[in-house]
Motif scaffolding. Structure first.
Motif, short mmCIF file in Angstrom:
data_model
loop_
_atom_site.label_atom_id
_atom_site.label_comp_id
_atom_site.label_asym_id
_atom_site.label_seq_id
_atom_site.Cartn_x
_atom_site.Cartn_y
_atom_site.Cartn_z
N ALA A 194 0.84 -1.20 0.00
CA ALA A 194 0.00 0.00 0.00
C ALA A 194 0.87 1.25 0.00
O ALA A 194 2.00 1.24 0.48
N LYS A 195 0.34 2.30 -0.56
CA LYS A 195 0.99 3.63 -0.49
C LYS A 195 -0.15 4.64 -0.48
O LYS A 195 -1.04 4.57 -1.31
N PRO A 196 -0.18 5.59 0.46
CA PRO A 196 -1.40 6.38 0.65
C PRO A 196 -1.72 7.41 -0.43
O PRO A 196 -2.88 7.70 -0.65
N PRO A 230 4.49 -4.54 3.48
CA PRO A 230 4.45 -3.15 3.93
C PRO A 230 5.76 -2.46 3.59
O PRO A 230 6.80 -3.11 3.51
N GLU A 231 5.69 -1.17 3.35
CA GLU A 231 6.92 -0.38 3.21
C GLU A 231 6.98 0.56 4.41
O GLU A 231 5.99 1.24 4.71
N TYR A 232 8.14 0.61 5.05
CA TYR A 232 8.30 1.42 6.26
C TYR A 232 7.75 2.84 6.04
O TYR A 232 6.92 3.33 6.80
N LEU A 233 8.22 3.50 4.99
CA LEU A 233 7.85 4.91 4.80
C LEU A 233 6.39 5.09 4.41
O LEU A 233 5.76 6.07 4.80
N HIS A 234 5.84 4.15 3.64
CA HIS A 234 4.45 4.31 3.20
C HIS A 234 3.49 4.42 4.38
O HIS A 234 2.45 5.06 4.28
N GLU A 235 3.81 3.77 5.48
CA GLU A 235 2.93 3.87 6.65
C GLU A 235 3.14 5.20 7.37
O GLU A 235 2.20 5.79 7.87
N ILE A 260 12.32 -1.75 3.09
CA ILE A 260 12.98 -0.95 4.13
C ILE A 260 13.57 0.34 3.53
O ILE A 260 14.24 0.33 2.51
N ASN A 261 13.27 1.42 4.20
CA ASN A 261 13.76 2.74 3.77
C ASN A 261 13.46 3.73 4.89
O ASN A 261 13.22 3.33 6.03
N ASP A 262 13.47 5.02 4.58
CA ASP A 262 13.22 6.00 5.63
C ASP A 262 12.66 7.28 5.01
O ASP A 262 12.67 7.43 3.77
N HIS A 268 5.98 13.29 1.25
CA HIS A 268 6.08 12.54 0.01
C HIS A 268 6.90 11.25 0.19
O HIS A 268 7.59 11.06 1.18
N ASP A 269 6.84 10.40 -0.81
CA ASP A 269 7.55 9.12 -0.79
C ASP A 269 9.03 9.33 -1.15
O ASP A 269 9.46 9.01 -2.24
N VAL A 270 9.79 9.90 -0.22
CA VAL A 270 11.16 10.27 -0.53
C VAL A 270 12.11 9.08 -0.58
O VAL A 270 13.22 9.19 -1.10
N ASP A 271 11.70 7.94 -0.01
CA ASP A 271 12.50 6.71 -0.14
C ASP A 271 13.97 6.90 0.21
O ASP A 271 14.86 6.50 -0.57
N LEU A 272 14.24 7.50 1.35
CA LEU A 272 15.65 7.64 1.77
C LEU A 272 16.16 6.30 2.30
O LEU A 272 15.39 5.41 2.63
MN MN Z 1 8.25 4.33 -1.20
#
Ligand code: MN
Ligand code: GLC
Ligand code: MN
Length: 395
Positions: A194-196, A230-235, A260-262, A268-272
């Motif tokens: 999911a991604k909001p 799940p993606e860490y940042l998406h939540e 896994i990301n930050d 926004h979905d910066v995906d650090l």
């Molecule tokens: Mn993402």
């Protein structure tokens, strides 16, 4: 990086189920307002670099290395054979394939659009991704569905869209059962991501919880084959606590894959890279996963920043992300063993000393006990920065 130290050997890194996405290695730094700052690179380079640094798994969208026009033709199998050769050469395995149902213009109305021909094509792409997955030896298929037709309100019937989305997943699961039987392989684990609000506006299935409700809503023919990525940042993007999201997925037995990301909450979905923004929260997430025996993949779904060079992607971004993850994982092990935390946890679970029906005595006893929550947080911070080992700074 050499002067930074704190890095692990390729052999140490290979002990973890870490995967590197083709799209992360090949990300050129472009975005809505951003022109690319790096050169595109092929799967050969990404797989070689991952293998050399000790990332033992590679993940890909169907269209990352096979041009959309070549998908569903004989040409795709030539590329798949070349990928398998590269993987074998560098001792890397493909762990996951994902179907791109968001970038190409055909998905403007989503893969679950009204037009039957778009949905028919979507189904074929999903089935084909399953075929490719088996051919590459993958164990997982991931689905990030994109916008699901929801740019403006009232334009679509959401219930219809959800059923049509389910039709696509059902087709993928049914194809999987067929191909797995033919090849004598286990079926794939199909994981919804999911991604909001990416790329824009609202989205029908914005969170992992929404995905779980969808899985158990009765529209899937094989709900047991479908779980979560799940993606860490998406939540964080919707303001959720990722650790609580993961806990809910663990309870349901649906935590199968983890991106896994930050990044930042409600942004926004910066995906650090993992651990660059929220190292303490990441430590807590990994404590939960270690405690509950999560043994699925950790997929490095981050984007090397636009300011990093092609060289830097492999010298700094990837090894940095991998090593921060391993360090946090090891620290999470220390948390589980820490005597102070153990004692505090046991004390909380034992409850207050008050017995009997005197309500104010129960409140008083627990008032003192509950101070331990803050003490636990303090201790976690100490463990994160090494203060529990006596690290102090002069004032
Ligand atoms: Mn993402
Ligand atoms: C897209 C999403 C990413 C997801 C991937 C898999 O690249 O941005 O978060 O993991 O697709 O489908
Ligand atoms: Mn992701």
């Amino acid at each position: 990086m050499d002067q930074c130290g704190g890095s692990y050997t390729p052999e140490q890194r290979r002990k973890f189920f870490i995967s590197g996405p083709q799209w992360a290695g090949n990300y050129e730094g472009h975005a809505l307002f951003h022109a690319p700052t790096r050169e595109a690179i092929g799967f050969e380079d990404v797989i070689r670099e991952l293998g050399a640094m000790g990332v033992g798994h590679w993940t890909t969208h169907d269209s990352d290395v096979i041009a959309t026009d070549d998908l569903l033709t004989d040409a795709q199998w030539e590329t798949v054979a070349a990928i398998n050769k590269s993987l074998a050469e560098h001792d890397v395995k493909c762990s996951m394939v994902t179907c791109e149902t968001f970038h190409h213009a055909v998905w403007a109305g989503s893969p679950a659009a009204e037009a039957p021909e778009v949905r028919a094509y979507g189904k074929t792409r999903l089935e084909n991704t399953v075929d490719i997955g088996h051919e590459l030896g993958a164990e997982f298929a991931v689905y990030w569905p994109g916008t699901l037709g929801y740019m403006v309100q009232g334009g679509i019937d959401e219930t219809e869209t959800l059923r049509w989305f389910a039709d696509g997943l059902n087709a993928a699961c049914e194809r999987d059962i067929e191909v797995a039987a033919k090849k004598g392989r286990p079926t794939l684990k199909h994981c919804l991501e999911a991604k909001p609000f990416e790329p824009q506006a609202q989205i029908i299935l914005p969170t992992s919880d929404a995905m779980m409700a969808f899985i158990s809503s009765g529209v899937l023919t094989h709900p047991e084959m479908v779980g979560l990525n799940p993606e860490y940042l998406h939540e964080l993007m919707w303001g959720g606590a990722t650790r609580a999201v993961l806990a809910r997925a663990l309870l349901a037995g649906k935590l199968w894959h983890f991106d896994i990301n930050d990044g930042y909450p409600l942004k926004h979905d910066v995906d650090l890279g993992v651990g660059l923004v929220n190292p303490l929260d990441w430590l807590n997430v990994l404590v939960l996963l270690r405690t509950h025996g999560y043994d699925g993949p950790f997929n490095l779904d981050f984007k090397p920043p636009r300011t990093t060079s092609n060289f830097g992607v492999w010298k700094v971004s990837f090894p940095g992300a991998v090593d921060r993850f391993i360090t946090l994982w090891e620290i999470a092990g220390e948390v589980s063993e820490d005597p102070v935390l153990k004692e505090a946890g046991e004390a909380l679970r034992a409850g207050g000393t008050a017995v009997g029906g005197d309500l104010s005595a129960v409140v008083d006893a627990n008032k003192e006990l509950l101070t331990l929550h803050e003490l636990i947080s303090h201790r976690l911070f100490q463990i994160l920065i090494g203060q529990h080992r006596g690290r102090t700074f002069s004032v």
